[in-house]
Design an enzyme around this catalytic site. Structure first.
Site, PDB file in Angstrom:
ATOM      1  N   ASP A  62       3.220 -73.105   4.813  1.00 40.76           N
ATOM      2  CA  ASP A  62       3.094 -71.343   4.609  1.00 40.76           C
ATOM      3  C   ASP A  62       1.691 -70.818   5.302  1.00 40.76           C
ATOM      4  OD1 ASP A  62       2.863 -68.844   3.625  1.00 40.76           O
ATOM      5  OD2 ASP A  62       1.886 -69.398   1.646  1.00 40.76           O
ATOM      6  N   ASP A 110       3.688 -64.563   8.594  1.00 38.85           N
ATOM      7  CA  ASP A 110       3.602 -65.240   7.643  1.00 38.85           C
ATOM      8  C   ASP A 110       5.022 -65.904   7.479  1.00 38.85           C
ATOM      9  OD1 ASP A 110       3.535 -66.387   4.945  1.00 38.85           O
ATOM     10  OD2 ASP A 110       3.808 -64.474   3.871  1.00 38.85           O
TER      11      ASP A 110
END
Ligand SMILES: *[C@@H]1O[C@H](CO)[C@@H](O)[C@H](O)[C@H]1NC(C)=O
Ligand SMILES: *[C@@H]1O[C@H](CO)[C@@H](O)[C@H](O)[C@H]1NC(C)=O
Ligand SMILES: *[C@@H]1O[C@H](CO)[C@@H](O)[C@H](O)[C@H]1NC(C)=O
Ligand SMILES: *[C@@H]1O[C@H](CO)[C@@H](O)[C@H](O)[C@H]1NC(C)=O
Ligand SMILES: *[C@@H]1O[C@H](CO)[C@@H](O)[C@H](O)[C@H]1NC(C)=O
Length: 387
Positions: A85, A269
């Site tokens: 992530d 992201d």
């Protein structure tokens, strides 16, 4: 961390931006070495600039949600599936202390690891986006953590000993996930420092319609996964801890509308499925796709249109990024629908949600581009992946 990102978020579990209350070591997943205990435990990689790749599996549930791969922790190694992530800063996996709330996940048994250290410091992290299309409501994506340290390995990259977090409790929103934890990779990540790798990683994702494969390459890029040249854009406001670059304008279906010709700082992201824009930007984009795309009051921040119409709507969103030279990336019309809203099978959710105070690009774009996350160069690179 940036205050506004203290928002935490993460949908894809992504935890995109997590708001972390990790006062203690400022948690670097940098897995900063805390003692020499485990180094030399395994043979070192001999090559001067090694790279190594980890396959990623897709989590698909009606729509592309998330990609995840394995990390091993401890001695002997225990294997965990994690989301890599870029929207959150730290590494979290369930520990055996997490009982029923982590029932469906693998749990790290620290008593079975000879290299384990308990740093004995509690903290929490909240995510600003959840997994896939599940709503974020208040703090409904939250982890309760205990800070620990142990050896960690991703593909062939070995992190001798670093601080990370064991999940001791979590909100029920995490239960359906096919992965166990989250491995944050911020632009300040120090994971490469002690491992002899160049401080760069490449990410490849592909849509479910062509198999949904993914791959993360550490220490370099996989040139077999893209076509053409990589185009680079510098990270802006790097001190805020996010992968963010400057966009210079957005056009929709080839139309250039004035209010969208402004600079925006966009956070990238890998843990968020779709896109978040502030309201004026989101609504200016939607206005050019169809006046019938409307906010859905049932789920604040979301928009939708009749499912019967969505497949035929052109919705090509082209974003220009600052670079030398500037370059464009396109989100194709196929990304417009993220599927029906739960409880309203006729109404389909569209890819952009409204956010407060930030703009964020997730997998709706990454599925179509190879991305390079260059920590050493403080820049991001992109090239079409052919899908
Ligand atoms: C991760 O490890 C598990 C168990 O060791 C294995 O079954 C799985 O295929 C691995 N996943 C990937 C993406 O390599
Ligand atoms: C958009 O909002 C919906 C509903 O709250 C949520 O499920 C989805 O995760 C959000 N998308 C993003 C990118 O945050
Ligand atoms: C875990 O968190 C939930 C809230 O999500 C809370 O209701 C529960 O009491 C907590 N369990 C423990 C053991 O702390
Ligand atoms: C798939 O999505 C449905 C509908 O949103 C949900 O009820 C179900 O829990 C999801 N399944 C998994 C495995 O995530
Ligand atoms: C927009 O961003 C570019 C690249 O960072 C910069 O050169 C330019 O000055 C910015 N324009 C405005 C109006 O801020």
């Amino acid at each position: 961390m940036i205050p506004s990102l203290a928002l935490v978020l993460a949908t894809s579990v992504t935890a995109a931006f997590a708001t972390a209350q990790h006062a203690h070591s400022d948690f670097k997943v940098t897995l900063s070495s805390t003692s020499g205990g485990a180094s030399g435990r395994r043979a070192r990689i001999a090559a001067s600039n090694p790279t190594s790749s980890e396959p990623l599996l897709e989590y698909f549930n009606g729509t592309d949600l998330q990609w995840y791969g394995n990390v091993s922790v401890g001695t002997p190694p225990q294997v965990f599936a994690v989301v890599f992530d870029t929207g959150s800063p730290s590494f979290e996996i369930p520990g055996t202390a997490c009982g029923a709330p982590c029932a469906t996940q693998h749990k790290f048994d620290s008593s079975a690891s000879s290299t384990f250290f308990d740093l004995d410091f509690p903290s929490t992290i909240e995510f600003g986006t959840g997994i896939g299309v599940d709503p974020v409501v208040g703090d409904n994506w939250k982890l309760w953590l205990e800070e620990v340290a142990d050896v960690v390995q991703i593909a062939d990259l070995e992190l001798p000993l670093g601080a990370f977090f064991l999940i001791v409790n979590q909100t029920t929103t995490f239960s359906p996930d096919p992965f166990d934890g989250i491995f944050g990779l911020s632009p300040q990540s120090g994971i490469f420092d002690s491992a002899g790798y160049d401080a760069v990683f490449g990410m490849f994702f592909s849509p479910h319609s062509v198999g949904g494969a993914g791959e993360m390459t550490l220490g370099g890029v996989d040139t077999t996964k893209f076509t053409g040249d990589l185009m680079y854009s510098p990270i802006v406001d790097a001190d805020q801890g996010s992968w963010q670059i400057e966009s210079l304008g957005i056009s929709v279906n080839g139309q250039v509308e004035r209010s969208l010709q402004q600079n925006l700082t966009l956070i990238f992201d890998s843990g968020t499925s779709n896109i978040l824009f502030e309201q004026p930007v989101a609504e200016a984009i939607y206005a050019q796709i169809s006046p019938d795309i409307k906010a859905n009051p049932e789920e604040p921040g979301t928009y939708g249109i009749a499912c019967s119409r969505i497949a035929s709507l052109p919705a090509e969103i082209e974003i220009t990024f600052a670079g030398s030279p500037n370059f464009k990336m396109t989100i194709p019309s196929s990304e417009l629908s993220v599927g029906p809203f739960p409880g309203n099978p006729e109404l389909c959710q569209t890819l952009i949600n409204v956010s407060l105070g930030y703009n964020l690009i997730g997998l709706s774009l990454f599925k179509h581009y190879y991305s390079v996350w260059d920590i050493a160069g403080q820049r991001m690179g992109f090239a079409p992946n052919g899908f």
